[in-house]
Write an enzyme that holds these catalytic residues in place. Structure first.
Site, PDB file in Angstrom:
ATOM      1  N   ALA A  63       0.860  -1.190   0.000  1.00 12.01           N
ATOM      2  CA  ALA A  63       0.000   0.000   0.000  1.00 12.01           C
ATOM      3  C   ALA A  63       0.885   1.225   0.000  1.00 12.01           C
ATOM      4  O   ALA A  63       2.082   1.151   0.306  1.00 12.01           O
ATOM      5  CB  ALA A  63      -0.899   0.012   1.245  1.00 12.01           C
ATOM      6  N   TYR A 127      -5.808   9.005   2.675  1.00 10.87           N
ATOM      7  CA  TYR A 127      -5.300   7.638   2.879  1.00 10.87           C
ATOM      8  C   TYR A 127      -6.464   6.723   3.274  1.00 10.87           C
ATOM      9  O   TYR A 127      -6.678   5.668   2.662  1.00 10.87           O
ATOM     10  CB  TYR A 127      -4.221   7.649   3.971  1.00 10.87           C
ATOM     11  CG  TYR A 127      -3.833   6.285   4.482  1.00 10.87           C
ATOM     12  CD1 TYR A 127      -3.063   5.411   3.712  1.00 10.87           C
ATOM     13  CD2 TYR A 127      -4.240   5.852   5.749  1.00 10.87           C
ATOM     14  CE1 TYR A 127      -2.712   4.150   4.195  1.00 10.87           C
ATOM     15  CE2 TYR A 127      -3.892   4.603   6.236  1.00 10.87           C
ATOM     16  CZ  TYR A 127      -3.130   3.752   5.460  1.00 10.87           C
ATOM     17  OH  TYR A 127      -2.790   2.507   5.937  1.00 10.87           O
ATOM     18  N   LYS A 131      -8.031   3.658   1.082  1.00 11.62           N
ATOM     19  CA  LYS A 131      -8.014   2.288   1.610  1.00 11.62           C
ATOM     20  C   LYS A 131      -9.442   1.725   1.697  1.00 11.62           C
ATOM     21  O   LYS A 131      -9.663   0.543   1.439  1.00 11.62           O
ATOM     22  CB  LYS A 131      -7.354   2.253   2.998  1.00 11.62           C
ATOM     23  CG  LYS A 131      -5.854   2.521   3.003  1.00 11.62           C
ATOM     24  CD  LYS A 131      -5.013   1.372   2.445  1.00 11.62           C
ATOM     25  CE  LYS A 131      -5.016   0.151   3.327  1.00 11.62           C
ATOM     26  NZ  LYS A 131      -4.100  -0.913   2.781  1.00 11.62           N
TER      27      LYS A 131
END
Ligand SMILES: NC(=O)c1ccc[n+]([C@@H]2O[C@H](COP(=O)([O-])OP(=O)(O)OC[C@H]3O[C@@H](n4cnc5c(N)ncnc54)[C@H](OP(=O)(O)O)[C@@H]3O)[C@@H](O)[C@H]2O)c1
Length: 283
Positions: A63, A127, A131
């Protein structure tokens, strides 16, 4: 097969190789992990390797993890955290592999803390949003995949510092560190998370796979100093308002670990840090 060889990917590969033939991938930083075949693969580009190796299990740890950088370079964050996992899921479906996808406590807004799996999500930074989109993409393609949300990972990593190894190294050098008192998480030893992921490999759905304790960054720093016999007076308490972060942070993104506890034992911070201390002495 383990995708990603950062802090978590490295630990998962090391735990997995005890039981399975294990391949591991890197993107920009080549790795050499004893007993594991390593391959270069960028999940935003070419993932033909997955079909070539056709693994039974895929543990996706890769990631874009720099929370402030995700705020700055949103396109790259979307590629790595949202579209990349969806592409991996599509390949996993084609080859009939089980996908275990690692996500984050930052899918929550942090207003309440001790979140359970069905609680409503509401990310407050890019972020977390990217995600969360990754989770949705994976579940849309492969409903029986496993989503493992975790929180502030720590552990020994020869390549990059994390909060705990950074604090140890600063305090050992006698440097003062400013640590926030008003941000709470469920700090997770990466080795312990690896055990949880392997124990859950045949399960499906969302699991909160984190440490067994809600703790502020400041209290975590104090525990680090006490475990490693360092000077805790060097730890200066501050509030998050005093820091100039690009991305907002949830105040309390701690996770309830009741569900995973039926499969593996999440460790509290004292036990996690003691394990790190023992690992260092044994080296
Ligand atoms: N770290 C935390 O505190 C934390 C907290 C909650 C959740 N998580 C989640 O836990 C997982 C593991 O985190 P971590 O701390 O182990 O991360 P990390 O140490 O930052 O490692 C990230 C890994 O992802 C790889 N990667 C990045 N972009 C890629 C791409 N486009 N294609 C293929 N690989 C790529 C990196 O490869 P190269 O280095 O070779 O480029 C590296 O191996 C992530 O899903 C993260 O979102 C982490």
């Amino acid at each position: 097969m383990v995708i990603g060889s950062g802090l978590l990917g490295r630990k998962v590969a090391q735990a997995s190789r005890e039981h399975f033939d294990t391949a591991v991938t890197y993107n920009k930083n080549q790795v050499d992990i004893d007993g594991c075949q390593a391959y270069q693969m960028d999940i935003t580009k070419d993932i033909e390797l997955l079909e070539a190796l056709s693994p039974r299990y895929i543990i996706l740890t890769a990631a874009m993890t720099n929370v402030d950088q995700c705020e700055i370079d949103r396109a790259a964050a979307w590629q790595a955290n949202a579209l990349g996992p969806q592409r991996v899921a599509t390949a996993a479906k084609r080859i009939g592999a089980k996908l275990i996808h690692v996500s984050t406590d930052y899918v929550f807004d942090g207003q309440r803390g001790m979140y359970k799996e069905p609680d409503p999500v509401c990310p407050i930074n890019y972020y977390g949003a990217s995600k969360l989109a990754g989770e949705a993409g994976v579940r849309g393609v492969l409903p029986d995949s496993l989503i493992a949300r975790t929180s502030v990972l720590y552990g020994w990593n020869p390549v990059r510092l994390n909060f705990v190894t950074w604090a140890i190294s600063e305090l050992r050098r006698g440097n003062r560190i400013n640590i926030v008192t008003d941000q709470f998480t469920s700090a997770t030893l990466a080795d312990n998370l690896s055990t949880m992921l392997l124990a859950l490999r045949d399960e499906a759905g969302i699991f909160h796979t984190a440490g067994a304790e809600r703790i502020s960054r400041y209290d975590l720093a104090l525990k680090i100093a006490r475990t490693f016999d360092l000077d805790e007076s060097l730890i200066n308490p501050i509030t998050s308002e005093q820091l100039q972060w690009k991305a907002r942070r949830p105040k309390d993104s701690s996770l309830d670990i009741g569900k995973v506890s039926e499969f593996a034992e999440p460790l509290n911070v004292d036990r996690g840090l003691e394990l790190m201390l023992r690992q260092e002495v044994m080296q």
